[in-house]
Design an enzyme around this catalytic site. Structure first.
Site, PDB file in Angstrom:
ATOM      1  N   TYR A  16     102.834  12.161 -31.512  1.00  0.00           N
ATOM      2  CA  TYR A  16     101.772  12.099 -30.697  1.00  0.00           C
ATOM      3  C   TYR A  16     101.476  13.425 -29.830  1.00  0.00           C
ATOM      4  O   TYR A  16     100.456  14.224 -29.728  1.00  0.00           O
ATOM      5  CB  TYR A  16     101.638  10.966 -30.030  1.00  0.00           C
ATOM      6  CG  TYR A  16     100.179  10.644 -29.560  1.00  0.00           C
ATOM      7  CD1 TYR A  16      99.121  10.502 -29.991  1.00  0.00           C
ATOM      8  CD2 TYR A  16     100.242  10.464 -27.957  1.00  0.00           C
ATOM      9  CE1 TYR A  16      98.108  10.016 -29.218  1.00  0.00           C
ATOM     10  CE2 TYR A  16      99.311  10.200 -27.255  1.00  0.00           C
ATOM     11  CZ  TYR A  16      98.077  10.023 -27.745  1.00  0.00           C
ATOM     12  OH  TYR A  16      96.984   9.597 -27.169  1.00  0.00           O
TER      13      TYR A  16
ATOM     14  N   THR B 184      93.863   1.494 -37.218  1.00  0.00           N
ATOM     15  CA  THR B 184      94.268   0.743 -36.116  1.00  0.00           C
ATOM     16  C   THR B 184      92.906   0.405 -35.302  1.00  0.00           C
ATOM     17  O   THR B 184      93.085  -0.303 -34.555  1.00  0.00           O
ATOM     18  CB  THR B 184      94.959   1.741 -34.880  1.00  0.00           C
ATOM     19  OG1 THR B 184      94.039   3.035 -34.593  1.00  0.00           O
ATOM     20  CG2 THR B 184      96.211   2.208 -35.531  1.00  0.00           C
TER      21      THR B 184
ATOM     22  N   LYS C 182      98.444  13.906 -38.436  1.00  0.00           N
ATOM     23  CA  LYS C 182      97.557  14.442 -39.146  1.00  0.00           C
ATOM     24  C   LYS C 182      96.172  14.330 -38.417  1.00  0.00           C
ATOM     25  O   LYS C 182      95.342  15.592 -38.401  1.00  0.00           O
ATOM     26  CB  LYS C 182      97.379  13.676 -40.484  1.00  0.00           C
ATOM     27  CG  LYS C 182      98.501  14.271 -41.635  1.00  0.00           C
ATOM     28  CD  LYS C 182      98.580  13.549 -42.882  1.00  0.00           C
ATOM     29  CE  LYS C 182      97.387  13.700 -43.877  1.00  0.00           C
ATOM     30  NZ  LYS C 182      97.455  12.919 -45.195  1.00  0.00           N
TER      31      LYS C 182
ATOM     32  N   LYS D 230      98.796  16.315 -30.062  1.00  0.00           N
ATOM     33  CA  LYS D 230      97.666  16.635 -29.069  1.00  0.00           C
ATOM     34  C   LYS D 230      97.646  17.934 -28.488  1.00  0.00           C
ATOM     35  O   LYS D 230      96.561  18.632 -28.184  1.00  0.00           O
ATOM     36  CB  LYS D 230      97.923  15.646 -28.014  1.00  0.00           C
ATOM     37  CG  LYS D 230      97.577  14.114 -28.249  1.00  0.00           C
ATOM     38  CD  LYS D 230      95.931  14.060 -29.017  1.00  0.00           C
ATOM     39  CE  LYS D 230      95.672  12.520 -29.210  1.00  0.00           C
ATOM     40  NZ  LYS D 230      94.168  12.889 -29.555  1.00  0.00           N
TER      41      LYS D 230
END
Ligand code: UDP
Length: 328
Positions: free
Chosen positions: A146, A36, A92, A150
């Site tokens: 996500y 990205t 990952k 996190k």
């Protein structure tokens, strides 16, 4: 002079962090797998002796020869559209990738700062969000890949601190904007500005009553820099508490860009948090930090950046054509 590794270096925040450490006179290794990230964000640093680029995927293995003083782990997709496109990589990089980088920090006796997020609070039931709030996250929703990665990242980072004595910092980043955001990553600010520049209507999701609080990138970088230099080890919110509804934000963009387009309403994505505002008392007290750039100033700089992109860039869906650049 310190030696600093920044992962996600070709991304929006990573590239600004590289700039800051270079400016402070440090030696910087920028690492990215360019899924990205956009190598153009680092192009200006390539001629510098102080800067080296490593093309590596931190989820697999991380190799850096020689000493390291600081590691800043900023590699991760960071927009809801990316989570849907590359959910496994998203999981990952903040789990396996963080584990690899903690191992590296331990081996090199380096301090590591990991980029966490306001997403650990999910759709928050406490407002504004303090660091003590544990959050309201749907683990199997579209954002779960996500949010949960996190949250795991915070857990494993704290475990390396308590069990292995690794020096750590954890920053919980709230919505941030500025030059070098990806124009087509689906985030609200590039979405609205891109739409205005292309002469399209602005897409507000839901009824636009959901809120966000936007921090200008230079303010965020200053907060992160101070957190890294502090000896504070618990998670810390860094963001701008100036909260606005998305509907009002669309109007600000319409005014800023002078577009004649209107707002159109689209379905609210699943698990889209209804409100978000950081409580930054800790950053104020411990780091003596607070944001300085108002939204009107920051938006103007950001709009000027997007206006300067060529029309190719404006209409391209993705821009990861890194192969034409020499990677050293
Ligand atoms: N949003 C919107 N139109 C868009 C893109 C986003 O109304 O074209 C909304 C989105 O639903 C969310 C807010 O803007 O409520 C912020 O979205 P973003 O993806 O930037 O960040 P996040 O939801 O992760 O804070």
């Amino acid at each position: 002079m310190a030696k600093v590794l920044v992962t996600g270096a070709a991304g929006f925040l990573g590239s600004h962090l590289c700039d800051r450490f270079i400016k402070e006179g440090h030696e910087v290794i920028g690492m990215d797998n360019l899924i990205t990230g956009n190598i153009r964000n680092l192009e200006h640093l390539f001629p510098l002796e102080q800067f080296t680029f490593y093309y590596q995927d931190v989820s697999n293995y991380v190799h850096v020869s020689g000493d390291l003083d600081y590691i800043l782990h900023f590699a991760s997709p960071a927009s809801p559209i990316d989570y849907l496109k590359i959910p496994i990589q998203t999981l990952k990089v903040s789990s396996l990738g963080t584990h690899n980088l903690l191992g590296l920090a331990k081996a090199k006796s380096a301090k590591i700062l990991v980029a966490s997020t306001s997403e650990v609070y999910g759709d928050p039931l406490v407002h504004p969000q303090t660091e003590e709030y544990w959050g309201n996250v749907n683990p199997i929703g579209p954002r779960g890949v996500y949010d949960e990665a996190k949250r795991f990242q915070e857990a494993i980072t704290m475990a390396y601190h308590t069990f292995h004595n690794v020096d750590i910092a954890i920053v919980r980043i709230f919505n941030t904007y500025g030059p070098r955001m990806r124009l087509n990553d689906g985030r609200v600010l590039p979405a609205f500005i891109g739409q205005a520049l292309r002469g399209e209507d602005l897409t507000v999701f839901g009824d636009g009553s959901q809120t966000r609080s936007f921090c200008y990138v230079d303010d965020l970088v200053e907060g992160i820099y101070r957190l890294l230099k502090s000896d504070y080890h618990l998670p810390m919110n860094i963001g701008n508490p100036d909260e606005i509804t998305i509907a009002d934000f669309a109007q600000e963009i319409i005014k800023l860009t002078g577009t004649n387009q209107k707002v159109v309403y689209k379905e609210l994505p699943k698990d889209d948090p209804l409100q978000r505002q950081p409580n930054i008392d800790k950053a104020r007290e411990i780091l003596g930090w607070e944001p300085k750039v108002s939204r009107s100033e920051g938006l103007k700089i950001t709009y000027d950046y997007f206006k300067s992109l060529d029309s190719d860039e404006l209409y391209r869906k993705e821009h990861n054509d890194f192969t034409k650049y020499i990677i050293k």
